[in-house]
Design a protein around this motif. Structure first.
Motif, PDB file in Angstrom:
ATOM      1  N   SER A   1      28.206  30.316  36.095  1.00 59.06           N
ATOM      2  CA  SER A   1      29.397  29.953  35.781  1.00 59.06           C
ATOM      3  C   SER A   1      30.207  31.109  35.112  1.00 59.06           C
ATOM      4  CB  SER A   1      28.628  28.648  33.985  1.00 59.06           C
ATOM      5  OG  SER A   1      29.705  28.207  33.725  1.00 59.06           O
ATOM      6  N   SER A   2      30.437  31.761  34.739  1.00 57.73           N
ATOM      7  CA  SER A   2      31.234  32.660  34.356  1.00 57.73           C
ATOM      8  C   SER A   2      31.300  33.871  35.488  1.00 57.73           C
ATOM      9  CB  SER A   2      30.713  33.451  33.616  1.00 57.73           C
ATOM     10  OG  SER A   2      32.010  35.307  33.429  1.00 57.73           O
ATOM     11  N   TRP A   3      30.708  33.541  36.806  1.00 57.00           N
ATOM     12  CA  TRP A   3      31.172  34.443  37.928  1.00 57.00           C
ATOM     13  C   TRP A   3      31.518  33.760  38.489  1.00 57.00           C
ATOM     14  CZ3 TRP A   3      31.496  37.939  41.302  1.00 57.00           C
ATOM     15  CH2 TRP A   3      31.660  37.404  42.903  1.00 57.00           C
ATOM     16  N   ARG A   4      31.225  31.843  38.740  1.00 58.23           N
ATOM     17  CA  ARG A   4      31.752  30.899  39.585  1.00 58.23           C
ATOM     18  C   ARG A   4      33.352  31.030  39.057  1.00 58.23           C
ATOM     19  NH1 ARG A   4      31.055  26.559  38.591  1.00 58.23           N
ATOM     20  NH2 ARG A   4      28.442  26.835  37.913  1.00 58.23           N
ATOM     21  N   THR A   5      34.237  30.739  37.592  1.00 56.23           N
ATOM     22  CA  THR A   5      35.205  30.673  36.999  1.00 56.23           C
ATOM     23  C   THR A   5      35.218  31.653  37.118  1.00 56.23           C
ATOM     24  OG1 THR A   5      33.362  28.661  36.368  1.00 56.23           O
ATOM     25  CG2 THR A   5      35.900  28.802  35.205  1.00 56.23           C
TER      26      THR A   5
ATOM     27  N   VAL B   1      35.768  35.713  37.071  1.00 57.66           N
ATOM     28  CA  VAL B   1      35.584  36.875  37.599  1.00 57.66           C
ATOM     29  C   VAL B   1      35.212  36.611  39.431  1.00 57.66           C
ATOM     30  CG1 VAL B   1      33.630  38.465  38.366  1.00 57.66           C
ATOM     31  CG2 VAL B   1      33.373  37.131  36.275  1.00 57.66           C
ATOM     32  N   GLN B   2      34.905  35.244  40.001  1.00 61.71           N
ATOM     33  CA  GLN B   2      35.190  35.417  41.657  1.00 61.71           C
ATOM     34  C   GLN B   2      35.965  35.306  42.092  1.00 61.71           C
ATOM     35  OE1 GLN B   2      32.640  32.211  43.187  1.00 61.71           O
ATOM     36  NE2 GLN B   2      32.503  33.463  45.059  1.00 61.71           N
ATOM     37  N   PRO B   3      37.579  34.164  41.242  1.00 64.00           N
ATOM     38  CA  PRO B   3      38.512  33.654  42.167  1.00 64.00           C
ATOM     39  C   PRO B   3      39.326  35.574  42.188  1.00 64.00           C
ATOM     40  CG  PRO B   3      37.789  32.119  40.276  1.00 64.00           C
ATOM     41  CD  PRO B   3      36.921  33.225  40.054  1.00 64.00           C
ATOM     42  N   MET B   4      39.046  35.992  41.022  1.00 69.78           N
ATOM     43  CA  MET B   4      39.989  37.389  40.617  1.00 69.78           C
ATOM     44  C   MET B   4      39.499  38.670  41.958  1.00 69.78           C
ATOM     45  SD  MET B   4      42.622  39.153  39.336  1.00 69.78           S
ATOM     46  CE  MET B   4      43.267  40.783  39.358  1.00 69.78           C
ATOM     47  N   TRP B   5      38.148  38.598  41.741  1.00 68.08           N
ATOM     48  CA  TRP B   5      37.668  39.819  42.136  1.00 68.08           C
ATOM     49  C   TRP B   5      36.434  39.956  43.563  1.00 68.08           C
ATOM     50  CZ3 TRP B   5      40.163  43.651  39.991  1.00 68.08           C
ATOM     51  CH2 TRP B   5      40.899  43.741  38.401  1.00 68.08           C
ATOM     52  N   ALA B   6      36.161  38.407  44.251  1.00 67.52           N
ATOM     53  CA  ALA B   6      35.912  38.567  45.292  1.00 67.52           C
ATOM     54  C   ALA B   6      36.029  39.465  46.383  1.00 67.52           C
ATOM     55  CB  ALA B   6      35.664  37.126  45.283  1.00 67.52           C
ATOM     56  N   THR B   7      37.297  39.258  46.858  1.00 69.85           N
ATOM     57  CA  THR B   7      37.346  40.155  47.814  1.00 69.85           C
ATOM     58  C   THR B   7      37.874  41.770  47.831  1.00 69.85           C
ATOM     59  OG1 THR B   7      39.680  39.323  48.027  1.00 69.85           O
ATOM     60  CG2 THR B   7      38.287  37.693  48.727  1.00 69.85           C
ATOM     61  N   ARG B   8      37.871  42.052  46.607  1.00 71.59           N
ATOM     62  CA  ARG B   8      38.154  43.739  45.981  1.00 71.59           C
ATOM     63  C   ARG B   8      37.241  44.168  46.769  1.00 71.59           C
ATOM     64  NH1 ARG B   8      42.426  44.290  42.605  1.00 71.59           N
ATOM     65  NH2 ARG B   8      42.333  46.347  43.577  1.00 71.59           N
ATOM     66  N   PRO B   9      37.769  45.500  47.437  1.00 68.89           N
ATOM     67  CA  PRO B   9      36.360  46.581  47.817  1.00 68.89           C
ATOM     68  C   PRO B   9      36.161  47.238  46.466  1.00 68.89           C
ATOM     69  CG  PRO B   9      38.232  46.710  49.263  1.00 68.89           C
ATOM     70  CD  PRO B   9      38.602  45.391  48.542  1.00 68.89           C
ATOM     71  N   VAL B  10      35.066  47.377  46.275  1.00 64.41           N
ATOM     72  CA  VAL B  10      34.546  47.630  45.009  1.00 64.41           C
ATOM     73  C   VAL B  10      35.954  49.492  44.607  1.00 64.41           C
ATOM     74  CG1 VAL B  10      32.784  46.082  44.383  1.00 64.41           C
ATOM     75  CG2 VAL B  10      32.824  48.926  45.136  1.00 64.41           C
ATOM     76  N   ALA B  11      36.245  50.015  45.476  1.00 67.30           N
ATOM     77  CA  ALA B  11      36.697  51.675  45.566  1.00 67.30           C
ATOM     78  C   ALA B  11      38.310  51.336  44.855  1.00 67.30           C
ATOM     79  CB  ALA B  11      36.497  52.102  46.525  1.00 67.30           C
ATOM     80  N   GLU B  12      38.626  50.379  44.944  1.00 70.75           N
ATOM     81  CA  GLU B  12      39.928  50.041  45.166  1.00 70.75           C
ATOM     82  C   GLU B  12      40.397  49.733  43.299  1.00 70.75           C
ATOM     83  OE1 GLU B  12      41.770  47.514  47.954  1.00 70.75           O
ATOM     84  OE2 GLU B  12      40.786  49.200  49.684  1.00 70.75           O
ATOM     85  N   MET B  13      39.911  49.100  43.418  1.00 68.14           N
ATOM     86  CA  MET B  13      39.817  48.554  41.128  1.00 68.14           C
ATOM     87  C   MET B  13      39.874  50.029  40.306  1.00 68.14           C
ATOM     88  SD  MET B  13      36.356  45.612  41.763  1.00 68.14           S
ATOM     89  CE  MET B  13      36.516  45.338  39.803  1.00 68.14           C
TER      90      MET B  13
END
Length: 396
Positions: A89-93, A95-107
């Motif tokens: 639920s935490s992921w879906r609510t 984390v996912q809306p903010m970070w889902a499409t971000r490449p990990v190397a750019e964070m």
């Protein structure tokens, strides 16, 4: 070894670093404005290859969403269903809306801190924010292990809100007995929760064959976790069985719950014969029993805390309490119930006083500084004979 080469562009000379990855594939990185920068990058690459921390630039292009699927599946296998539900639920609510499409190397860590601040400003509580951060950090930790990141940018954040420990509410033994009377048909369940320390899911999953009347023990190996209106059956929270001691007066109450039942039948079934639903917080039988008994508002889980308090008052040590409650370690027990052992500090002072007071050890004391006369006498003798001490004896 990495090599540095120059090449020409419309804007002037640039530098390129050619190198091989640990799997021997040829690659390069272009665009360095100076030869010095290119050499520094080449040196870094060689060091990372030697240290085993090399990460291919293409490996870090994977998105958080791609890694989250495997991480959630791993957690589904290794955690209790109720805990997995909160993570998903935490992921879906959050984390996912903010970070889902971000490449990990750019964070970056700064971005993660900004995300945490934004959640706090929107009014999310400490638990919500910390859980969302833990989900993101767990996913990025997998990226590090898979050599897609050098470091986890979610680690080392400085603005993660601190938890404020909620003070446990403890009932007295007389309170528990009064509550059990008012609980009616659930009387034995209340006694079991308060004097044996079972979690709600463990208690409602208890079967007749788990009650060892001759040993005065209960075998706890299964938990029924309520998710919505149904239950998921699985191992206990720590995923291991334990044998819980049962006071005789509670054991005497259990036969009435086991009569005419088979070994695999539930000791505390619901009205339909299935698993008993958790009572509603304000309108259920538990809240009604509390009101009739004139007791403060607590939850069924608070009876587990009451059990810890009563056990400590009865002389149980930390290790016995840990085994009874099924904690992973004694450290967890101390962290959760540190307030129950405050009196131990007073006992230390009392015991030291009883064992080592001047009248006990036969030592007289001189002056308010508390220096014993025997110590002063020995000091004078050493001082007087100091000239006779060999040089080697003065050391240590």
């Amino acid at each position: 070894m990495a090599t540095v080469e120059a090449y020409e562009t419309k804007t002037g000379r640039r530098w390129r670093v050619r190198y091989r990855t640990p799997d021997r594939r040829q690659t390069d990185k272009r665009g360095f404005a100076t030869k010095r920068d290119a050499r520094a990058f080449a040196a870094t690459i060689e060091v990372r290859k030697t240290m085993g921390t090399f990460v291919s630039p293409t490996a870090g292009r994977v998105s958080v969403d791609e890694l989250a699927t495997a991480w959630l599946e791993k957690k589904k296998q290794s955690t209790a269903p109720s805990h997995y539900r909160t993570l998903e639920s935490s992921w879906r609510t959050h984390v996912q809306p903010m970070w889902a499409t971000r490449p990990v190397a750019e964070m970056t860590t700064i971005e993660v801190e900004g995300w945490i601040t934004a959640m706090a400003r929107r009014g999310h509580g400490t638990t919500t924010v910390r859980r969302a951060h833990a989900v993101l950090s767990g996913i990025l930790s997998d990226a590090v292990k898979a050599h897609r990141l050098v470091v986890n940018p979610a680690l080392g954040v400085e603005n993660l809100p601190r938890r404020v420990a909620r003070r446990h509410r403890y009932l007295t033994a007389s309170d528990v007995h009064a509550l059990a009377v008012e609980a009616g048909e659930h009387r034995v369940l209340v006694l079991l929760l308060a004097f044996c320390g079972l979690r709600w899911g463990e208690a409602i999953a208890l079967r007749v064959g788990d009650v060892e009347f001759l040993r005065q023990r209960i075998l706890v190996s299964t938990s029924a976790v309520q998710i919505g209106g149904s239950h998921q059956i699985g191992p206990t929270k720590e995923r291991r069985s334990r044998s819980v001691p049962v006071p005789q007066f509670v054991l005497d109450e259990l036969p009435r719950r086991c009569v005419d039942k088979a070994r695999d039948d539930l000791v505390f079934p619901g009205p339909d014969g299935g698993y008993l639903l958790r009572p509603r917080s304000s309108t259920g039988w538990f809240a009604a029993a509390l009101r009739r008994a004139g007791l403060p508002t607590i939850t069924p889980h608070d009876l587990r805390h009451t059990c810890a308090s009563l056990a400590v008052s009865a002389g149980a040590n930390v290790l016995a309490l840990q085994r009874m409650l099924g904690h992973r370690s004694a450290k967890v027990t101390l962290d959760v119930y540190a307030d129950l052992f405050d009196s131990d500090l007073d006992d230390v002072a009392s015991n030291l006083d009883a064992a080592y007071a001047p009248e006990t050890v036969g030592t007289t004391w001189a002056g308010s500084a508390g220096i014993s006369t025997s110590f002063l006498a020995k000091s004078r003798l050493i001082s007087e004979d100091a000239d006779d001490i060999p040089p080697s004896a003065e050391v240590g």
